[in-house]
Design a protein around this motif. Structure first.
Motif, PDB file in Angstrom:
ATOM      1  N   PRO A  46     -92.145 -58.856 -21.104  1.00  0.00           N
ATOM      2  CA  PRO A  46     -91.976 -57.578 -20.721  1.00  0.00           C
ATOM      3  C   PRO A  46     -93.176 -56.766 -20.297  1.00  0.00           C
ATOM      4  N   MET A  47     -93.260 -56.213 -19.139  1.00  0.00           N
ATOM      5  CA  MET A  47     -94.271 -55.677 -18.500  1.00  0.00           C
ATOM      6  C   MET A  47     -94.098 -54.273 -18.179  1.00  0.00           C
ATOM      7  N   VAL A  48     -95.067 -53.164 -18.446  1.00  0.00           N
ATOM      8  CA  VAL A  48     -94.846 -51.814 -18.269  1.00  0.00           C
ATOM      9  C   VAL A  48     -95.110 -51.593 -16.919  1.00  0.00           C
ATOM     10  N   LEU A  49     -93.976 -51.381 -15.988  1.00  0.00           N
ATOM     11  CA  LEU A  49     -94.265 -51.206 -14.679  1.00  0.00           C
ATOM     12  C   LEU A  49     -92.950 -50.477 -14.182  1.00  0.00           C
ATOM     13  N   HIS A  50     -93.071 -49.452 -13.168  1.00  0.00           N
ATOM     14  CA  HIS A  50     -91.948 -48.564 -12.837  1.00  0.00           C
ATOM     15  C   HIS A  50     -90.998 -49.260 -11.888  1.00  0.00           C
ATOM     16  N   ALA A 135     -96.748 -40.214 -32.028  1.00  0.00           N
ATOM     17  CA  ALA A 135     -95.906 -40.308 -30.544  1.00  0.00           C
ATOM     18  C   ALA A 135     -95.170 -41.435 -30.824  1.00  0.00           C
ATOM     19  N   GLY A 136     -94.092 -41.286 -30.006  1.00  0.00           N
ATOM     20  CA  GLY A 136     -93.022 -42.512 -29.724  1.00  0.00           C
ATOM     21  C   GLY A 136     -93.005 -43.147 -28.383  1.00  0.00           C
ATOM     22  N   TYR A 137     -91.893 -43.817 -28.257  1.00  0.00           N
ATOM     23  CA  TYR A 137     -91.709 -44.622 -27.246  1.00  0.00           C
ATOM     24  C   TYR A 137     -90.323 -44.332 -26.724  1.00  0.00           C
ATOM     25  N   TYR A 138     -90.355 -44.410 -25.344  1.00  0.00           N
ATOM     26  CA  TYR A 138     -89.082 -44.076 -24.512  1.00  0.00           C
ATOM     27  C   TYR A 138     -89.180 -45.070 -23.451  1.00  0.00           C
ATOM     28  N   ILE A 139     -88.232 -46.066 -23.727  1.00  0.00           N
ATOM     29  CA  ILE A 139     -88.365 -47.304 -23.044  1.00  0.00           C
ATOM     30  C   ILE A 139     -87.130 -47.652 -21.981  1.00  0.00           C
ATOM     31  N   GLU A 140     -87.410 -47.811 -20.845  1.00  0.00           N
ATOM     32  CA  GLU A 140     -86.332 -47.819 -19.822  1.00  0.00           C
ATOM     33  C   GLU A 140     -86.221 -49.336 -19.460  1.00  0.00           C
ATOM     34  N   MET A 141     -85.302 -50.079 -19.366  1.00  0.00           N
ATOM     35  CA  MET A 141     -85.383 -51.379 -18.809  1.00  0.00           C
ATOM     36  C   MET A 141     -84.733 -51.252 -17.326  1.00  0.00           C
ATOM     37  N   LYS A 142     -85.470 -51.716 -16.610  1.00  0.00           N
ATOM     38  CA  LYS A 142     -85.336 -51.462 -15.102  1.00  0.00           C
ATOM     39  C   LYS A 142     -84.449 -52.669 -14.453  1.00  0.00           C
ATOM     40  N   SER A 143     -83.477 -52.467 -13.766  1.00  0.00           N
ATOM     41  CA  SER A 143     -82.731 -53.280 -13.108  1.00  0.00           C
ATOM     42  C   SER A 143     -82.169 -54.482 -13.787  1.00  0.00           C
ATOM     43  N   PRO A 144     -81.531 -54.494 -14.926  1.00  0.00           N
ATOM     44  CA  PRO A 144     -80.973 -55.510 -15.665  1.00  0.00           C
ATOM     45  C   PRO A 144     -80.292 -56.547 -14.753  1.00  0.00           C
ATOM     46  N   ASP A 153     -82.943 -62.313 -19.516  1.00  0.00           N
ATOM     47  CA  ASP A 153     -82.363 -61.284 -20.233  1.00  0.00           C
ATOM     48  C   ASP A 153     -83.511 -60.023 -20.594  1.00  0.00           C
ATOM     49  N   ILE A 154     -83.309 -59.119 -20.073  1.00  0.00           N
ATOM     50  CA  ILE A 154     -84.495 -58.103 -20.167  1.00  0.00           C
ATOM     51  C   ILE A 154     -84.243 -57.635 -21.514  1.00  0.00           C
ATOM     52  N   ALA A 155     -82.967 -57.205 -21.851  1.00  0.00           N
ATOM     53  CA  ALA A 155     -82.950 -56.374 -23.382  1.00  0.00           C
ATOM     54  C   ALA A 155     -83.230 -57.028 -24.360  1.00  0.00           C
ATOM     55  N   SER A 156     -82.840 -58.426 -24.433  1.00  0.00           N
ATOM     56  CA  SER A 156     -83.441 -59.271 -25.535  1.00  0.00           C
ATOM     57  C   SER A 156     -84.984 -59.558 -25.490  1.00  0.00           C
ATOM     58  N   ALA A 157     -85.463 -59.885 -24.306  1.00  0.00           N
ATOM     59  CA  ALA A 157     -87.013 -59.891 -24.177  1.00  0.00           C
ATOM     60  C   ALA A 157     -87.563 -58.629 -24.811  1.00  0.00           C
ATOM     61  N   THR A 158     -87.085 -57.509 -24.591  1.00  0.00           N
ATOM     62  CA  THR A 158     -87.752 -56.226 -25.062  1.00  0.00           C
ATOM     63  C   THR A 158     -87.510 -55.983 -26.534  1.00  0.00           C
ATOM     64  N   ILE A 159     -86.495 -56.331 -26.948  1.00  0.00           N
ATOM     65  CA  ILE A 159     -86.183 -56.374 -28.522  1.00  0.00           C
ATOM     66  C   ILE A 159     -87.125 -57.180 -29.182  1.00  0.00           C
ATOM     67  N   ASP A 180     -77.993 -48.556 -16.058  1.00  0.00           N
ATOM     68  CA  ASP A 180     -76.657 -49.373 -16.275  1.00  0.00           C
ATOM     69  C   ASP A 180     -75.721 -49.141 -17.527  1.00  0.00           C
ATOM     70  N   PRO A 181     -74.717 -48.685 -17.625  1.00  0.00           N
ATOM     71  CA  PRO A 181     -73.901 -48.361 -18.761  1.00  0.00           C
ATOM     72  C   PRO A 181     -73.697 -49.758 -19.481  1.00  0.00           C
ATOM     73  N   ASP A 182     -73.397 -50.823 -18.698  1.00  0.00           N
ATOM     74  CA  ASP A 182     -73.121 -52.285 -19.103  1.00  0.00           C
ATOM     75  C   ASP A 182     -74.142 -52.770 -20.097  1.00  0.00           C
ATOM     76  N   THR A 183     -75.539 -52.617 -19.605  1.00  0.00           N
ATOM     77  CA  THR A 183     -76.819 -52.692 -20.584  1.00  0.00           C
ATOM     78  C   THR A 183     -76.897 -51.953 -21.699  1.00  0.00           C
ATOM     79  N   LEU A 184     -76.344 -50.631 -21.770  1.00  0.00           N
ATOM     80  CA  LEU A 184     -76.152 -49.863 -22.902  1.00  0.00           C
ATOM     81  C   LEU A 184     -75.083 -50.492 -24.152  1.00  0.00           C
ATOM     82  N   ARG A 185     -74.274 -50.826 -23.337  1.00  0.00           N
ATOM     83  CA  ARG A 185     -72.959 -51.451 -24.246  1.00  0.00           C
ATOM     84  C   ARG A 185     -73.404 -52.871 -24.901  1.00  0.00           C
ATOM     85  N   TYR A 186     -74.056 -53.408 -24.035  1.00  0.00           N
ATOM     86  CA  TYR A 186     -74.648 -54.697 -24.455  1.00  0.00           C
ATOM     87  C   TYR A 186     -75.662 -54.428 -25.672  1.00  0.00           C
ATOM     88  N   LEU A 187     -76.432 -53.514 -25.388  1.00  0.00           N
ATOM     89  CA  LEU A 187     -77.550 -53.246 -26.687  1.00  0.00           C
ATOM     90  C   LEU A 187     -76.890 -52.743 -27.833  1.00  0.00           C
TER      91      LEU A 187
END
Length: 318
Positions: A46-50, A135-144, A153-159, A180-187
């Motif tokens: 997981p890289m931090v890149l927009h 300070a906290g973290y606000y994490i977006e998974m780009k283009s799952p 699997d970007i969600a699993s790699a981030t977790i 992506d709502p499907d990714t949020l449901r997956y999470l």
């Protein structure tokens, strides 16, 4: 409750976005949360890149001129971690290599690197300790779906990174966000993440992600559905207002009626959204008139100052 300030890609008005100096600046300028956009390297880091692309913010075309795809773009997922760490990050440029924001940090080579999520966590946790902050973290998974098509699997790699830092639990100061709502449901359902989830809302014309109807999502029926899997919404600032760009729409009140937080994006002093004539007026519009619970800001210090001067110091909406 006091709205939260989310530093958009760090303090991106002042330094090249998502670099460690930019993150440090956001921390010192008083952000409650700092955003991390996540894409994966070819080897699944997981890289931090927009962007899923590298050419808008790095010197990839100079260092790896033959590695572009047929569309002329250079994709982060085509490079492993060691290769990505060779790239120098600069201020965002357009396809003609001109600065997107001409009055921001100049497009120069400071040998800044793309941080991994792990590196950014180490920095923020260190600053939280040394500065006595939280300070906290606000994490977006780009283009799952793009990553899934590449077998990642970007969600699993981030977790996995968060678990390694003991940050994947319900008390961790973290939001997950995704278009992506499907990714949020997956999470929520498959990965059983205890972290709060925010459904980002784009414009249908962006077609990102394909097939998602954001107009429908903003209706009562759509918000009812969002409330079954998410804890809040992340609308684009113009969606907070009617066609005149000034009169608040019903979106915030409808979301609040369903127990959803509203964290809007993005406040920029040098690119005003809606019909507002000044950055101060835009702040008044989103916070005092529309009544949002938090905002992504390129200028976290200015937004921090507005909130501190207009809201009580008791608690934040998180």
């Amino acid at each position: 409750m006091k709205p939260i300030v989310i530093a958009h890609r760090g303090a991106s008005a002042y330094l090249p976005e998502h670099t460690l100096p930019c993150v440090t600046a956001a921390h010192t300028l008083g952000a409650d949360y700092i955003e991390q956009d996540i894409v994966l390297s070819r080897d699944g880091v997981p890289m931090v890149l927009h962007d899923i692309y590298l050419d808008s913010t790095t010197d990839v075309a100079q260092q790896f001129p033959t590695r572009g795809r047929d569309d002329g773009r250079f994709y982060a997922i085509d490079f492993d971690l060691a290769e990505l760490k060779l790239l120098s990050v600069h201020e965002r440029v357009d396809p003609q290599a001109h600065a997107v924001f001409s009055d921001r940090f100049p497009v120069v080579d400071l040998e800044l690197r793309i941080p991994t999520l792990r590196e950014e966590i180490i920095l923020i946790e260190g600053l939280n300790k040394s500065r006595g902050m939280s300070a906290g973290y606000y994490i977006e998974m780009k283009s799952p779906a793009f990553h899934t098509a590449a077998g990642l699997d970007i969600a699993s790699a981030t977790i996995e990174v968060l678990e390694g830092a003991d940050l994947h639990h319900k008390k961790a100061p973290i939001f997950f966000q995704c278009f992506d709502p499907d990714t949020l449901r997956y999470l929520k359902h498959d990965l059983q993440s205890p972290l709060p989830l925010i459904q980002l809302m784009g414009d249908n014309s962006w077609e990102e992600p394909p097939g998602v109807d954001f107009d429908l999502m903003r209706t009562g029926h759509g918000l009812d559905d969002v409330a079954t899997y998410a804890d809040g919404i992340g609308p684009w600032v113009p969606q907070l207002f009617e066609a005149d760009g000034l009169t608040p729409s019903q979106l915030v009140s409808a979301a609040h009626a369903r127990g959803l937080l509203v964290h809007a994006y993005t406040l920029r002093a040098d690119s005003l959204e809606g019909g507002f004539e000044s950055f101060a007026a835009l702040h008044e519009g989103v916070f005092l008139n529309a009544g949002i619970d938090g905002v992504f800001s390129d200028f976290p210090d200015i937004t921090r100052g507005f909130i501190d001067s207009h809201f009580s110091t008791e608690g934040t909406n998180s």
